[in-house]
Design an enzyme around this catalytic site. Structure first.
Site, mmCIF file in Angstrom:
data_model
loop_
_atom_site.group_PDB
_atom_site.id
_atom_site.type_symbol
_atom_site.label_atom_id
_atom_site.label_comp_id
_atom_site.label_asym_id
_atom_site.label_seq_id
_atom_site.Cartn_x
_atom_site.Cartn_y
_atom_site.Cartn_z
ATOM 1 N N LYS A 281 38.725 47.710 41.229
ATOM 2 C CA LYS A 281 39.845 48.615 40.987
ATOM 3 C C LYS A 281 40.254 48.500 39.517
ATOM 4 C CE LYS A 281 41.490 48.287 45.762
ATOM 5 N NZ LYS A 281 42.596 47.917 46.671
ATOM 6 N N LYS B 156 47.871 52.042 41.052
ATOM 7 C CA LYS B 156 48.870 51.211 41.742
ATOM 8 C C LYS B 156 49.017 49.856 41.059
ATOM 9 C CE LYS B 156 45.751 48.404 43.688
ATOM 10 N NZ LYS B 156 45.713 46.927 43.762
ATOM 11 N N ALA C 248 43.488 40.076 49.439
ATOM 12 C CA ALA C 248 42.339 39.288 49.895
ATOM 13 C C ALA C 248 42.710 38.190 50.881
ATOM 14 C CB ALA C 248 41.617 38.698 48.680
ATOM 15 N N SER D 18 49.753 39.539 45.109
ATOM 16 C CA SER D 18 49.175 40.483 44.154
ATOM 17 C C SER D 18 49.094 39.872 42.764
ATOM 18 C CB SER D 18 50.016 41.766 44.097
ATOM 19 O OG SER D 18 49.724 42.504 42.932
ATOM 20 N N SER E 64 37.936 35.982 44.910
ATOM 21 C CA SER E 64 38.683 36.082 46.170
ATOM 22 C C SER E 64 38.331 37.347 46.944
ATOM 23 C CB SER E 64 40.189 36.032 45.895
ATOM 24 O OG SER E 64 40.581 37.071 45.016
ATOM 25 N N ASN F 180 48.495 41.486 39.982
ATOM 26 C CA ASN F 180 49.185 42.352 39.027
ATOM 27 C C ASN F 180 50.686 42.166 39.110
ATOM 28 O OD1 ASN F 180 46.924 44.146 37.826
ATOM 29 N ND2 ASN F 180 46.503 44.116 40.009
ATOM 30 N N ASP G 288 48.021 51.288 49.295
ATOM 31 C CA ASP G 288 47.722 50.214 48.350
ATOM 32 C C ASP G 288 48.915 49.921 47.450
ATOM 33 O OD1 ASP G 288 46.169 48.275 47.191
ATOM 34 O OD2 ASP G 288 44.773 49.644 46.211
ATOM 35 N N ARG H 24 28.261 31.002 39.104
ATOM 36 C CA ARG H 24 28.216 29.549 38.943
ATOM 37 C C ARG H 24 27.491 28.896 40.123
ATOM 38 N NH1 ARG H 24 32.865 27.330 39.518
ATOM 39 N NH2 ARG H 24 34.071 29.145 40.176
#
Length: 378
Positions: free
Chosen positions: A115, A200, A149, A263, A19, A265, A253, A41
């Protein structure tokens, strides 16, 4: 009468078609570059190349005609003026081993869009790039900021910071990676910029956990505020400038990642808070949540530097299954009942308006023509 000289658009390569890699390819294409994506791929490369879509990672987004794709790594980087890397942090090194021979006679800038830190070594991504590609660190830049993204792919306005120890490299990348909806600033604090993007994620996992448990905005605001202090303490101990953590790569961020359901995370943390075990979360996540892999190496670095990170410690205990997710909030900062002064910036207690000034800097950077934290220059 002389014929008009045709000016060809600059050619850049983006390695990694998830993404964020695909979104950044779109950013570069919308800024006027001819973008060659590399996808591991072949079927994904073909979809991007012929259909101008990436339905798995960016559903509903039409990609520019100036974006093409291939599964051939050598073909992807041929003639590229800049190379952008968007590969999961834990598999970066093995991919760079293949790339090294292809760049042996090249001096093009290499830009990290990642990141995370390498779990085995605790190294930042720029350090892994320098080690494996064996190139001058002045050729390496990193990009970071409040960059979800899908929102950027939808052309919602945002900003990012490009960091390099070379002002020339940072400026060249910043000029290329900007368009009408994506603005770039520059700084020379690679350490702070990279660690801001890593740290973050850890705080976002904590926010997701308490969200999954069902706690409200007070709890989340407390974790974000104290999390920024932890982030700054850690980064400065590693050699970063404290003001970098108050800019786009830190506070900016942090806000975006903690408050958005986009997000990864935050999503991973929410699943943990709902009672899923760590391995179940990893299985359910279709994309990499870098924060999960970064917790252990970051805490190892923190302990070696004598930095306390109580929120991140609680996240690790939840990941390890030794703490009930509902118990994370009462341990926001310490197990010591002794009253403490509130530090709102690195090394200072009772900082008055320090947090507000940090927030103001982040929003100033998002305004057209605004000036950001010291060192973040347009």
């Amino acid at each position: 009468m002389s014929r008009r000289t045709e000016v060809r658009p600059p050619r850049v390569a983006v390695l990694g078609a998830g993404s964020w890699g695909t979104t950044f390819g779109k950013v570069l294409a919308d800024g006027g570059a001819q973008v060659e994506m590399w996808a591991r791929r072949p079927e994904l490369a073909n979809e991007i190349h012929t259909g101008k879509r990436n339905t798995r990672y960016l559903p509903g987004i039409n990609l520019p005609r100036s974006m093409t794709a291939t599964a051939d790594l050598a073909g992807a980087i041929e003639g590229a003026e800049q190379i952008y890397l968007s590969i999961p942090s834990q598999s970066l090194r093995e991919n760079l081993t293949v790339l090294r021979a292809l760049l042996a006679d090249s001096d093009v800038p290499v830009v990290s869009l990642m990141k995370g830190v390498e779990k085995r070594t605790g190294l930042r991504m720029s350090q892994v790039i320098e080690q494996e590609l064996r190139i001058d660190p002045a050729r390496i830049a990193v990009a970071s900021g409040p960059n979800l993204a899908l929102e950027i792919a939808q052309e919602q306005p945002t900003a990012a910071v490009i960091s390099s120890i070379s002002a020339e490299t940072a400026a060249a990348v910043a000029r290329r990676a900007r368009n009408r909806y994506f603005r770039t600033f520059v700084n020379d604090d690679v350490i702070g910029t990279e660690f801001g993007g890593v740290l973050k994620n850890l705080i976002a996992v904590a926010i997701g956990i308490v969200d999954g448990v069902g706690y409200g905005e007070n709890t989340k605001a407390s974790i974000i505020t104290r999390g920024l202090v932890e982030m700054t303490d850690f980064a400065v101990a590693q050699g970063a400038k404290p003001e970098t953590l108050q800019g786009l790569a830190g506070l900016g961020d942090l806000i975006a990642t903690c408050q958005s359901p986009l997000s990864r995370n935050n999503t991973a943390g929410r699943l943990l808070g709902q009672g899923y075990k760590f391995q179940d979360v990893v299985t359910q996540m279709q994309q990499t949540a870098e924060g999960l892999a970064s917790v252990a190496p970051i805490l190892q670095l923190a302990r070696a530097s004598g930095v306390e990170m109580p929120i991140v410690e609680q996240v690790k205990r939840v990941l390890d299954g030794t703490m009930n997710p509902r118990e994370i909030a009462p341990h926001l900062t310490t197990d010591d009942d002794t009253p403490q002064g509130e530090r709102t910036q690195h090394g200072q207690a009772g900082g008055g308006g320090a947090l507000w000034r940090s927030i103001q800097r982040a929003f100033d950077q998002l305004r057209h023509g605004g000036r950001g934290a010291a060192g973040d220059r347009s």
